[in-house]
Design a protein around this motif. Structure first.
Motif, PDB file in Angstrom:
ATOM      1  N   CYS A  40       0.841  -1.196   0.000  1.00  0.00           N
ATOM      2  CA  CYS A  40       0.000   0.000   0.000  1.00  0.00           C
ATOM      3  C   CYS A  40       0.878   1.249   0.000  1.00  0.00           C
ATOM      4  N   ILE A  41       0.225   2.376  -0.193  1.00  0.00           N
ATOM      5  CA  ILE A  41       0.895   3.664  -0.049  1.00  0.00           C
ATOM      6  C   ILE A  41       0.535   4.191   1.328  1.00  0.00           C
ATOM      7  N   LYS A  42       1.549   4.643   2.037  1.00  0.00           N
ATOM      8  CA  LYS A  42       1.327   5.199   3.367  1.00  0.00           C
ATOM      9  C   LYS A  42       1.782   6.655   3.335  1.00  0.00           C
ATOM     10  N   GLU A  51      -2.882   5.086   5.809  1.00  0.00           N
ATOM     11  CA  GLU A  51      -2.607   3.957   4.933  1.00  0.00           C
ATOM     12  C   GLU A  51      -3.741   3.881   3.922  1.00  0.00           C
ATOM     13  N   MET A  52      -3.357   3.835   2.655  1.00  0.00           N
ATOM     14  CA  MET A  52      -4.387   3.814   1.617  1.00  0.00           C
ATOM     15  C   MET A  52      -5.043   2.437   1.581  1.00  0.00           C
ATOM     16  N   THR A  53      -5.266   1.865   0.431  1.00  0.00           N
ATOM     17  CA  THR A  53      -6.098   0.678   0.281  1.00  0.00           C
ATOM     18  C   THR A  53      -5.478  -0.622   0.757  1.00  0.00           C
ATOM     19  N   ALA A  65     -10.313   5.844  -2.242  1.00  0.00           N
ATOM     20  CA  ALA A  65      -8.937   5.514  -1.868  1.00  0.00           C
ATOM     21  C   ALA A  65      -8.237   4.714  -2.960  1.00  0.00           C
ATOM     22  N   GLU A  69      -5.020   6.105  -4.921  1.00  0.00           N
ATOM     23  CA  GLU A  69      -3.772   5.347  -4.864  1.00  0.00           C
ATOM     24  C   GLU A  69      -3.297   4.958  -6.265  1.00  0.00           C
TER      25      GLU A  69
END
Length: 94
Positions: A40-42, A51-53, A65, A69
């Motif tokens: 994920c992308i944080k 924290e994204m998905t 989200a 992302e």
């Protein structure tokens, strides 16, 4: 060969090695983002984070989200590819 020529060649070799290392590091970033190890992308904001998905290997619901992302990932990939091309051009000109 005189000393000045050797110093010039050494300088070019050093610059070339630095460019190759940067290209390799950027390619590794791309492999990580495109690979199965990506989770994920944080986003870090002050002392907390969002924290994204958490894509990982599972399918996620198409929502705000997920779309955000996906756009961030595509932008990261595009910018990284452009940076690699710049370094490859510098290396060719060297």
């Amino acid at each position: 060969m005189d000393r000045k020529t050797l110093e010039y060649l050494e300088e070019r070799s050093k610059k070339g090695r630095e460019l190759v290392e940067r290209i390799e590091r950027l390619n590794k970033f791309l492999e990580q983002v495109k690979g199965k190890s990506f989770h994920c992308i944080k986003l870090a904001i002050d002392s907390s984070s969002i924290e994204m998905t958490g894509f990982g290997t599972k399918q996620v619901e198409l929502n705000y989200a997920a779309v955000a992302e996906a756009h961030m990932l595509n932008a990261f990939i595009d910018v990284t590819n452009a940076e690699i091309k710049i370094h490859e051009k510098e290396l060719d000109e060297l």
